[in-house]
Design an enzyme around this catalytic site. Structure first.
Site, PDB file in Angstrom:
ATOM      1  N   GLY A  10       0.795  -1.217   0.000  1.00  0.00           N
ATOM      2  CA  GLY A  10       0.000   0.000   0.000  1.00  0.00           C
ATOM      3  C   GLY A  10       0.827   1.266   0.000  1.00  0.00           C
ATOM      4  N   VAL A  12       2.357   2.786   2.324  1.00  0.00           N
ATOM      5  CA  VAL A  12       3.590   2.742   3.115  1.00  0.00           C
ATOM      6  C   VAL A  12       4.559   1.717   2.554  1.00  0.00           C
ATOM      7  CG1 VAL A  12       4.584   2.252   5.382  1.00  0.00           C
ATOM      8  CG2 VAL A  12       2.455   3.552   5.214  1.00  0.00           C
ATOM      9  N   SER A 127       3.406  -0.999  10.150  1.00  0.00           N
ATOM     10  CA  SER A 127       2.086  -0.408  10.344  1.00  0.00           C
ATOM     11  C   SER A 127       2.050   0.336  11.673  1.00  0.00           C
ATOM     12  CB  SER A 127       1.006  -1.498  10.367  1.00  0.00           C
ATOM     13  OG  SER A 127       1.110  -2.373   9.277  1.00  0.00           O
ATOM     14  N   PHE A 158       7.152   7.738   9.129  1.00  0.00           N
ATOM     15  CA  PHE A 158       6.814   9.139   9.382  1.00  0.00           C
ATOM     16  C   PHE A 158       6.679   9.880   8.051  1.00  0.00           C
ATOM     17  CE2 PHE A 158       9.054   7.794  13.257  1.00  0.00           C
ATOM     18  CZ  PHE A 158       8.108   8.133  14.221  1.00  0.00           C
ATOM     19  N   ALA A 218       1.916   9.393  19.101  1.00  0.00           N
ATOM     20  CA  ALA A 218       2.111  10.725  19.672  1.00  0.00           C
ATOM     21  C   ALA A 218       2.424  11.753  18.589  1.00  0.00           C
ATOM     22  CB  ALA A 218       3.230  10.689  20.709  1.00  0.00           C
ATOM     23  N   CYS A 272      -4.202   8.475   8.706  1.00  0.00           N
ATOM     24  CA  CYS A 272      -3.546   8.314  10.010  1.00  0.00           C
ATOM     25  C   CYS A 272      -4.101   9.172  11.136  1.00  0.00           C
ATOM     26  CB  CYS A 272      -2.052   8.597   9.874  1.00  0.00           C
ATOM     27  SG  CYS A 272      -1.171   7.420   8.832  1.00  0.00           S
TER      28      CYS A 272
END
EC number: 1.1.1.22
Length: 481
Positions: A10, A12, A127, A158, A218, A272
């Site tokens: 996909g 990523v 993931s 990231f 985070a 995300c």
């Protein structure tokens, strides 16, 4: 020769492995997926995702040390390092529905890895997963290992869609989390050595597993928080006559804050941000931290408020009714330079206008009509599940939605136009031509602050820009709550 396998082709897995293959020519990299159409697309001239620079990278490596295959078990069996980049969608039913991550696909991948492996492997979480997922995966692998040793690492991505290749070439940091044991540290070093082919060692951060897993959640929560903060400020700017762009610039010049992610908009989207914040909320609740959970809930609430506020502004400005009126939608992807529509604000805005009986004419340079119609007909949270499992609403939207191939066709005879994605081409449109072909009064609702409002007003448009001082026309309209 080291062999790397990535499960999941996909947004990523594909770009990450393509760049890894380019930077590590001595390593064989295979991306596997059970979806035959997706793998066929990766092996064709029309890749399944749009990302600037991706096509060139794939063409340089494909067939040399980069391969795409549906033979998942074969390549997992042969690999030394297995990246797992499968979907972790939000659960749609059962315990934690609407907040918790659904780890069905991750667990299935772990069981398959344990079943086919005949040699020790490093298994890498790519993931985004809840904190302490590695512990559960470890248990599955260990109890099904048949004496084979597995080391689990967390290596969250990231990437920002639209700049993914640049981000992979020059990452701010690479994060690797592992066990604080001799075997765990050895596994960390093995993966660090792969990235060290092109990433300076000082930018490779090594932590324990749980810190790496939580750091990803985070990071996305902090970024989304900034967007919701400036969007909340945009509502106050409209109410007081302040300009959110000027406020954001003044705030962003403070070196403690910085200028990034301070652009007011119709809201954040993508695969995300919302998913990860909802997951973070659920984790806080499960750990008995209701105050922390409520803090993050507000980030999502403000995002929903911004989308509703925008759609209400459209309706209230146009004499409080859009029934039967043609409204042009310019941009459907959640951001420019990508064809990704997951959680795009355009879905909520369009559905709200459709509910008010508007007739929409939608144009996006990268999103296919089939995808737009599916998004507008799909139950919430189903976008990240396989197509056969997606629930499509029974009532159709075909009569109220038309998808067109250019902005001029979209805006012809429209009463208003909404800019919902910041595509560069929208800045250079011939707005005089557009104005002449629209119904009057002609409205522009700029949800990304990309058009020149002053020039558009000179042409004759009534313009609404997020967080900017309101036209006198808009001030006279009913208050938007």
């Amino acid at each position: 020769m080291v062999k790397i396998c990535c499960i999941g082709a996909g947004y990523v897995g594909g770009p990450t492995m393509a760049v890894m293959a380019l930077k590590c020519p001595e390593i064989e990299v295979v991306v596997v997926d059970i979806s035959e159409p997706r793998i066929n697309a990766w092996n064709s001239d029309r890749l399944p995702i749009y990302e600037p620079g991706l096509e060139d990278v794939v063409k340089q490596c494909r067939g040399k040390n980069l391969f795409f295959s549906t033979d998942v078990e074969k390549h997992v069996f042969e690999s030394d390092i297995v990246f797992v980049s499968v979907n972790t969608p939000t659960k749609t039913q059962g315990l934690g529905a609407g907040k918790a991550a659904d780890l069905t696909y991750w667990e299935s991948a772990a069981r398959m890895i344990a079943d086919v492996s005949k040699s020790s492997k490093i298994v890498v979480e790519k993931s985004t997963v809840p904190v302490r997922t590695a512990e559960a995966i470890e248990k599955i692998l260990t109890h099904n290992s048949k004496g084979i040793e597995f080391q689990i690492l967390s290596n969250p991505e990231f990437l920002a869609e639209g700049t993914a290749i640049k981000d992979l070439y020059n990452p701010d940091r690479v994060l690797i989390g592992g066990r604080d044991t001799a075997a765990g540290q050895k596994a960390i070093k093995a993966l660090r050595d792969v990235y060290a082919h092109w990433v300076p060692v000082e930018q490779i951060i090594c932590t324990n597993l749980w810190s790496a897993e939580l750091s990803k959640l985070a990071a996305n929560a902090f970024l989304a928080q900034r967007i919701s903060s400036v969007n909340a400020m945009s509502a106050l700017c409209e109410a007081t006559g302040a300009d959110v762009t000027q406020v954001a610039h003044a705030v962003g010049t403070d070196t403690r804050i910085g200028p990034k992610f301070l652009n007011a908009s119709v809201g954040f989207g993508g695969s995300c941000f919302q998913k990860d914040i909802l997951n973070l909320i659920y984790i806080c609740e499960c750990n008995g931290l209701p105050e922390a959970a409520n803090y993050w809930k507000q980030v999502v609430k403000v995002n929903d408020y911004q989308k509703i506020r925008f759609a209400n502004r459209v309706v209230s400005s146009m004499f409080n009714t859009v029934s039967g009126k043609k409204i042009a939608i310019l941009g459907f992807a959640f951001k420019k330079d990508t064809g990704d529509t997951r959680e795009t604000p355009a879905i909520d805005v369009c559905n709200r206008l459709v509910a008010d009986k508007a007739k929409l004419s939608i144009y996006d340079p990268q999103v296919l009509e089939e995808q737009i119609r599916r998004d507008l007909s799909m139950a919430r949270f189903d976008w990240d599940h396989p197509v056969p499992l997606q629930q499509i609403k029974a009532e159709g939207i075909s009569e109220q939605v038309n998808v067109v191939s250019d902005a001029y066709e979209a805006t012809k005879d429209a009463h208003g136009l909404c800019v919902l994605t910041e595509w560069d081409e929208f800045k250079s449109l011939d707005f005089k031509k557009i104005f002449d072909n629209m119904q009057k009064p002609a409205f522009v609702f700029d949800g990304r602050n990309v058009v020149d409002a002053v020039k558009l007003r000179e042409i004759g448009f009534i313009v609404y820009s997020i967080g900017k001082p309101l036209d006198s026309w808009l001030k006279d309209m009913p208050a938007v709550a």
